[in-house]
Design an enzyme around this catalytic site. Structure first.
Site, PDB file in Angstrom:
ATOM      1  CG  HIS A   1      41.074  44.579  51.432  1.00 55.64           C
ATOM      2  ND1 HIS A   1      41.964  45.591  51.698  1.00 55.64           N
ATOM      3  CD2 HIS A   1      41.609  43.892  50.403  1.00 55.64           C
ATOM      4  CE1 HIS A   1      42.988  45.506  50.871  1.00 55.64           C
ATOM      5  NE2 HIS A   1      42.815  44.489  50.081  1.00 55.64           N
TER       6      HIS A   1
ATOM      7  CD  GLU B   1      43.515  42.347  52.965  1.00 58.70           C
ATOM      8  OE1 GLU B   1      44.581  42.919  52.645  1.00 58.70           O
ATOM      9  OE2 GLU B   1      42.861  41.626  52.193  1.00 58.70           O
TER      10      GLU B   1
HETATM   11  O1  TA6 Z   1      44.547  42.103  49.900  1.00 56.95           O
HETATM   12  C1  TA6 Z   1      45.732  42.393  49.203  1.00 56.95           C
HETATM   13  C2  TA6 Z   1      45.380  42.671  47.746  1.00 56.95           C
HETATM   14  O2  TA6 Z   1      44.838  41.526  47.128  1.00 56.95           O
HETATM   15  C3  TA6 Z   1      46.638  43.160  47.051  1.00 56.95           C
HETATM   16  O3  TA6 Z   1      47.157  42.202  46.167  1.00 56.95           O
HETATM   17  C4  TA6 Z   1      46.183  44.435  46.353  1.00 56.95           C
HETATM   18  O4  TA6 Z   1      45.696  44.156  45.077  1.00 56.95           O
HETATM   19  C5  TA6 Z   1      45.101  44.900  47.316  1.00 56.95           C
HETATM   20  O5  TA6 Z   1      44.397  43.707  47.643  1.00 56.95           O
HETATM   21  C6  TA6 Z   1      44.239  46.034  46.830  1.00 56.95           C
HETATM   22  O6  TA6 Z   1      43.415  45.607  45.803  1.00 56.95           O
HETATM   23  P1  TA6 Z   1      42.468  46.732  45.092  1.00 56.95           P
HETATM   24  O7  TA6 Z   1      41.671  45.970  44.098  1.00 56.95           O
HETATM   25  O8  TA6 Z   1      41.642  47.346  46.181  1.00 56.95           O
HETATM   26  O9  TA6 Z   1      43.425  47.751  44.506  1.00 56.95           O
END
Ligand code: TA6
Length: 300
Positions: free
Chosen positions: A169, A272
């Site tokens: 991520h 990601e």
């Molecule tokens: O990868 C995008 C995502 O799924 C968004 O929807 C947002 O929730 C982000 O990840 C961050 O997630 P987190 O749990 O790290 O706040």
């Protein structure tokens, strides 16, 4: 092992030191000929990577919180063994549990070319059986130099198959998200996870003027973040992944998250590399899956 024992065993002199950072998190400080970096042992989360002669490539929130058991905002969180919300258990943590657990440091090596090789493992004993009832091993190999390579290896040590969704991520640092674009996903179908959702086909390069949260089914090819103001492109190459998530929280979601920093969304962009949505993988008993990425900075 405690911090000083880890440093004694795995430190590489000034090239790599193991220190205790904010919130008591154990950090690896890399100062190698090719690059500087910082990795938290919690989540084996890379927080900083700066090739020599370049600006930092990975974004970290100025309001990041360093709390045991909480993912730090920014860097490269490892989403495993599921991406996003759990498919059936709404009370399970988003993005799985690997990013909030302490990993083991297995190997550190200064390479002859001036890069550093690190190997981490998430021991099976720390996999919460109430969330994940399979016998699996997880390993992350990092090669930190003028380019950054990450290999996330999942091994099914069970007698039955399991389904895996995952993502590296990665939060990339950009001059101004309103002035950059992402190439390489043209004509790819994506699931728009905002609002009513729905699938569409990417027309041209991706630009940003609002909250963006899309899961692309891509051909596994390279993506490029084009950043004219910083006169650079970030090339994202990968293997073992046919999906990419492109995310910027914009204003309202940033406020809800609470740890993005003042206008932090303007300086970051997540691209990601994943196995998500239709790119979920099923690992048969005794098999493994490798998700590999390589990040390079190129002149724009
Ligand atoms: O990868 C995008 C995502 O799924 C968004 O929807 C947002 O929730 C982000 O990840 C961050 O997630 P987190 O749990 O790290 O706040």
């Amino acid at each position: 092992m405690n911090c000083s024992e880890l440093d004694a065993r795995f430190g590489l002199g000034d090239g790599l030191r193991v220190v205790r950072g904010e919130g008591g998190l154990i950090l690896l400080e890399v100062d190698a000929p090719q690059a500087q970096a910082r990795i938290a042992l919690q989540g084996a989360q890379l927080l900083h990577w700066q090739p020599r002669g370049e600006r930092g490539v990975i974004w970290l929130s100025e309001d990041a919180r360093y709390i045991a058991g909480k993912s730090v905002r920014g860097g490269i969180p490892v989403c495993w063994p599921w991406f996003g919300a759990h498919a059936s258990q709404s009370d399970f943590p988003a993005h799985g549990f690997a990013r909030t657990r302490d990993w083991e440091l297995c190997q550190t090596r200064a390479l002859a070319d001036g890069a550093v090789r690190l190997v981490f493992a998430l021991p099976q004993a720390s996999h919460p059986r109430e969330w994940w009832a399979f016998d699996a091993e997880l390993e992350l190999r990092m090669t930190i130099g003028q380019q950054l390579e990450l290999e996330l290896i999942t091994r099914n040590r069970d007698t039955k198959a399991f389904k895996l969704t995952q993502a590296l991520h990665t939060y990339f640092a950009v001059s101004d998200v309103r002035e950059v674009e992402v190439r390489g996903l043209e004509d790819s179908e994506y699931l728009d996870t905002i609002g009513s959702g729905g699938r569409a086909c990417q027309q041209g390069a991706i630009r940003f003027a609002a909250e963006t949260d899309r899961i692309y089914q891509d051909g596994g090819g390279d993506c490029l973040i084009i950043d004219p103001a910083w006169k650079r492109r970030i090339r994202i190459s990968k293997q073992g992944s046919a999906s990419s998530i492109v995310w910027n929280p914009w204003v309202d979601k940033s406020a809800r998250l609470g740890d993005m920093g003042k206008d932090g969304y303007l300086g970051m962009l997540c691209v990601e590399s994943a196995n998500a949505d239709q790119d979920a993988r099923t690992l048969a008993a005794g098999t493994e899956h490798v998700l590999k990425v390589c990040y390079r900075v190129e002149p724009a």
